[in-house]
Design an enzyme around this catalytic site. Structure first.
Site, PDB file in Angstrom:
ATOM      1  N   ASP A  33       8.042  16.414   9.450  1.00  0.00           N
ATOM      2  CA  ASP A  33       7.604  16.132   8.077  1.00  0.00           C
ATOM      3  C   ASP A  33       6.077  16.106   8.011  1.00  0.00           C
ATOM      4  O   ASP A  33       5.473  15.181   7.464  1.00  0.00           O
ATOM      5  CB  ASP A  33       8.196  14.789   7.601  1.00  0.00           C
ATOM      6  CG  ASP A  33       8.072  14.628   6.087  1.00  0.00           C
ATOM      7  OD1 ASP A  33       8.165  13.487   5.594  1.00  0.00           O
ATOM      8  OD2 ASP A  33       7.838  15.648   5.399  1.00  0.00           O
TER       9      ASP A  33
ATOM     10  N   VAL B  22       5.402  -0.707   2.631  1.00  0.00           N
ATOM     11  CA  VAL B  22       4.301  -0.984   3.569  1.00  0.00           C
ATOM     12  C   VAL B  22       3.314  -1.922   2.901  1.00  0.00           C
ATOM     13  O   VAL B  22       2.878  -1.638   1.779  1.00  0.00           O
ATOM     14  CB  VAL B  22       3.571   0.321   3.981  1.00  0.00           C
ATOM     15  CG1 VAL B  22       2.417   0.003   4.931  1.00  0.00           C
ATOM     16  CG2 VAL B  22       4.534   1.279   4.650  1.00  0.00           C
TER      17      VAL B  22
ATOM     18  N   ALA C  35      11.576   1.998   2.795  1.00  0.00           N
ATOM     19  CA  ALA C  35      10.485   1.283   3.468  1.00  0.00           C
ATOM     20  C   ALA C  35       9.435   0.865   2.449  1.00  0.00           C
ATOM     21  O   ALA C  35       9.190   1.570   1.474  1.00  0.00           O
ATOM     22  CB  ALA C  35       9.833   2.181   4.521  1.00  0.00           C
TER      23      ALA C  35
ATOM     24  N   ILE D  87       0.837  -1.219   0.000  1.00  0.00           N
ATOM     25  CA  ILE D  87       0.000   0.000   0.000  1.00  0.00           C
ATOM     26  C   ILE D  87       0.864   1.259   0.000  1.00  0.00           C
ATOM     27  O   ILE D  87       0.355   2.369   0.001  1.00  0.00           O
ATOM     28  CB  ILE D  87      -0.980   0.035   1.199  1.00  0.00           C
ATOM     29  CG1 ILE D  87      -0.277  -0.296   2.513  1.00  0.00           C
ATOM     30  CG2 ILE D  87      -2.137  -0.905   0.968  1.00  0.00           C
ATOM     31  CD1 ILE D  87      -1.189  -0.238   3.723  1.00  0.00           C
ATOM     32  N   GLY D  88       2.173   1.072   0.008  1.00  0.00           N
ATOM     33  CA  GLY D  88       3.017   2.271  -0.027  1.00  0.00           C
ATOM     34  C   GLY D  88       4.472   1.858  -0.069  1.00  0.00           C
ATOM     35  O   GLY D  88       4.825   0.809   0.454  1.00  0.00           O
TER      36      GLY D  88
ATOM     37  N   GLY E 207       8.441   3.854   0.113  1.00  0.00           N
ATOM     38  CA  GLY E 207       9.229   5.097   0.174  1.00  0.00           C
ATOM     39  C   GLY E 207      10.677   4.737  -0.103  1.00  0.00           C
ATOM     40  O   GLY E 207      10.949   3.716  -0.710  1.00  0.00           O
ATOM     41  N   GLY E 208      11.603   5.514   0.363  1.00  0.00           N
ATOM     42  CA  GLY E 208      13.021   5.273   0.082  1.00  0.00           C
ATOM     43  C   GLY E 208      13.443   3.876   0.467  1.00  0.00           C
ATOM     44  O   GLY E 208      13.716   3.025  -0.369  1.00  0.00           O
TER      45      GLY E 208
HETATM   46  C1  LIG Z   1      -7.723   2.886   1.427  1.00  0.00           C
HETATM   47  O1  LIG Z   1      -6.467   2.546   0.980  1.00  0.00           O
HETATM   48  C2  LIG Z   1      -5.422   3.032   1.683  1.00  0.00           C
HETATM   49  C3  LIG Z   1      -4.589   3.879   0.985  1.00  0.00           C
HETATM   50  C4  LIG Z   1      -3.461   4.357   1.606  1.00  0.00           C
HETATM   51  C5  LIG Z   1      -3.176   3.993   2.937  1.00  0.00           C
HETATM   52  C6  LIG Z   1      -4.049   3.158   3.620  1.00  0.00           C
HETATM   53  N1  LIG Z   1      -3.799   2.771   4.956  1.00  0.00           N
HETATM   54  C7  LIG Z   1      -2.617   2.813   5.589  1.00  0.00           C
HETATM   55  N2  LIG Z   1      -2.582   2.560   6.913  1.00  0.00           N
HETATM   56  C8  LIG Z   1      -1.428   2.661   7.578  1.00  0.00           C
HETATM   57  C9  LIG Z   1      -0.241   3.016   6.915  1.00  0.00           C
HETATM   58  C10 LIG Z   1       1.002   3.249   7.675  1.00  0.00           C
HETATM   59  C11 LIG Z   1       0.959   3.497   9.050  1.00  0.00           C
HETATM   60  C12 LIG Z   1       2.118   3.815   9.749  1.00  0.00           C
HETATM   61  C13 LIG Z   1       3.334   3.899   9.093  1.00  0.00           C
HETATM   62  C14 LIG Z   1       4.576   4.314   9.804  1.00  0.00           C
HETATM   63  O2  LIG Z   1       5.596   4.504   9.193  1.00  0.00           O
HETATM   64  N3  LIG Z   1       4.514   4.506  11.124  1.00  0.00           N
HETATM   65  C15 LIG Z   1       5.657   5.026  11.854  1.00  0.00           C
HETATM   66  C16 LIG Z   1       5.228   6.287  12.532  1.00  0.00           C
HETATM   67  O3  LIG Z   1       4.100   6.670  12.349  1.00  0.00           O
HETATM   68  N4  LIG Z   1       6.124   6.906  13.305  1.00  0.00           N
HETATM   69  C17 LIG Z   1       5.933   8.071  14.022  1.00  0.00           C
HETATM   70  C18 LIG Z   1       4.688   8.733  14.079  1.00  0.00           C
HETATM   71  C19 LIG Z   1       4.575   9.898  14.816  1.00  0.00           C
HETATM   72  C20 LIG Z   1       5.674  10.437  15.479  1.00  0.00           C
HETATM   73  C21 LIG Z   1       6.896   9.783  15.423  1.00  0.00           C
HETATM   74  C22 LIG Z   1       7.031   8.605  14.683  1.00  0.00           C
HETATM   75  C23 LIG Z   1       3.400   3.618   7.738  1.00  0.00           C
HETATM   76  C24 LIG Z   1       2.236   3.318   7.032  1.00  0.00           C
HETATM   77  C25 LIG Z   1      -0.332   3.236   5.518  1.00  0.00           C
HETATM   78  O4  LIG Z   1       0.792   3.516   4.803  1.00  0.00           O
HETATM   79  C26 LIG Z   1       0.662   3.812   3.415  1.00  0.00           C
HETATM   80  C27 LIG Z   1       1.555   5.039   3.131  1.00  0.00           C
HETATM   81  C28 LIG Z   1       1.495   5.372   1.638  1.00  0.00           C
HETATM   82  C29 LIG Z   1       2.385   6.599   1.388  1.00  0.00           C
HETATM   83  N5  LIG Z   1       1.921   7.731   2.199  1.00  0.00           N
HETATM   84  C30 LIG Z   1       1.953   7.438   3.622  1.00  0.00           C
HETATM   85  C31 LIG Z   1       1.067   6.237   3.934  1.00  0.00           C
HETATM   86  N6  LIG Z   1      -1.522   3.148   4.880  1.00  0.00           N
HETATM   87  C32 LIG Z   1      -5.192   2.708   2.999  1.00  0.00           C
END
Ligand SMILES: COc1cccc(Nc2ncc(-c3ccc(C(=O)NCC(=O)Nc4ccccc4)cc3)c(OCC3CCNCC3)n2)c1
Length: 334
Positions: A131, A24, A22, A16-17, A19-20
């Site tokens: 960010d 997901v 990472a 679903i995602g 990045g550099g």
């Molecule tokens: C409907 O279809 C869809 C469509 C799109 C997404 C979803 N859902 C969905 N749910 C959960 C995620 C996710 C959650 C946490 C982290 C993370 O990296 N946490 C670490 C974190 O949050 N640190 C942190 C926070 C606060 C302070 C300090 C440290 C990474 C990804 C997701 O990712 C997809 C990416 C795609 C590229 N743009 C960003 C999101 N997507 C669903």
């Protein structure tokens, strides 16, 4: 399979995602059937950025709050880190704004209060995000916002090296002092980014934009932006207080929490304390104890270690089920 460590514990679905360093993937937690997002990081690709993952994991364990995406489990192998995270079914705020063109003041206020709540909590805990942008704000099934840090940019609040160039994403949300390479405070830079965010919510486009980076930087450093006629005077005043080029003249998070624009229609300041209880939930403990053939006391001891292993994830996901009004049941019973 490609991810043998997850076999039997998580059923992996589509990516679903990415990045550099990472990627997901959507996955199902086998024991509860709940959806999760699994962030997979390759240690080789991380290189000497490896310590940033340790910082991120330590931060996430502290940042348990209703508007911050939750960490459930951490797995480390020789070549990879896996972070099992809260899945947000409604995707990015970015896509929601685009779908609606722009939000009216009342809807923007609901979202912005949740953003302020998440950022105030992070600052209160001594971190800065650095960010903040709509791609890092996700929507859960109740249209509540969850802040994430997809690019590992969050850091302890003090002045930090200027890493924007290594950090992914466009500088359109970056504060002037950050892009001019000066020493800066992460918390102050976050306030600027929130000003850009509020402008994007209310206008549907960015206050500072340009295809060429150097002219984008000049616009940001000028602090001059267009004020469309649909913005109310109160909205424009708040945005102007956040988009102050001089960080010392910029509104602080404490002033923001109590700001009249945010209180309109709510009459209470933004609460940012965590709504997560520190006591263990009896129903979840009982269900886990039955599943693992342990006494409730033994299970309470095991869960209280918060080792962020599969048991921690199972406890948190059972709790999520309960909070969403679903049965507090594990799918496999002995
Ligand atoms: C409907 O279809 C869809 C469509 C799109 C997404 C979803 N859902 C969905 N749910 C959960 C995620 C996710 C959650 C946490 C982290 C993370 O990296 N946490 C670490 C974190 O949050 N640190 C942190 C926070 C606060 C302070 C300090 C440290 C990474 C990804 C997701 O990712 C997809 C990416 C795609 C590229 N743009 C960003 C999101 N997507 C669903």
């Amino acid at each position: 399979s490609q991810y043998p460590e997850l076999k039997g514990f998580y059923h992996l679905r589509e990516t679903i995602g990415s990045g550099g360093f990472a990627k997901v993937k959507l996955a199902y937690h086998a024991l509860t059937g709940e959806k999760v997002a699994i962030k997979i990081m390759d240690k080789r690709a991380l290189g000497d950025d490896l310590p940033r993952v340790k910082t991120e994991i330590a931060a996430m364990k502290e940042l348990c709050q209703q508007h911050i995406c939750k960490l459930f489990q951490v797995l480390e192998t020789e070549t990879r880190f896996y972070m099992v995270l809260e899945y947000c079914p409604e995707g990015e705020l970015f896509d929601y704004i685009v779908s609606k063109d722009r939000l009216d003041e009342a809807e923007a206020r609901i979202f912005f209060r949740q953003i302020v709540s998440a950022v105030a909590f992070i600052h209160y805990k001594g971190y800065a995000h650095r960010d903040l942008k709509p791609e890092n704000l996700l929507l859960d099934e109740e249209q509540n916002l969850k802040l994430i840090d997809f690019g590992l940019c969050a850091k302890p609040k003090g002045g930090m090296e200027n890493h924007l160039f290594t950090c992914c994403g466009s500088p359109a949300y970056a504060a002037p002092e950050l892009i001019s390479g000066k020493q800066y405070l992460g918390a102050e830079a976050d306030l600027w980014s929130m000003g850009v965010l509020l402008y994007a919510l209310l206008c549907g486009y960015l206050p500072f934009d340009d295809e060429k980076i150097p002219s984008l930087y000049r616009k940001i450093q000028s602090g001059k932006y267009d004020v469309p006629d649909w913005l109310s005077p109160e909205s424009s005043i708040l945005i102007a207080q956040m988009l102050q080029v001089d960080p010392k003249r910029r509104i602080s998070i404490q002033q923001l929490i109590n700001h009249p624009w945010l209180r309109k229609g709510f009459n209470i300041p933004c609460e940012f304390e965590s709504k997560y209880k520190s006591t263990l939930d009896e129903d979840c403990i009982t269900e886990l104890a039955v599943h693992y053939g342990k006494t409730r006391t033994e299970m309470e001891e095991d869960v209280s270690k918060w080792t962020y292993d599969y048991l921690t994830a199972s406890y948190f996901l059972l709790l999520e089920k309960k909070m969403k009004g679903r049965p507090v049941r594990l799918l496999q019973r002995p």
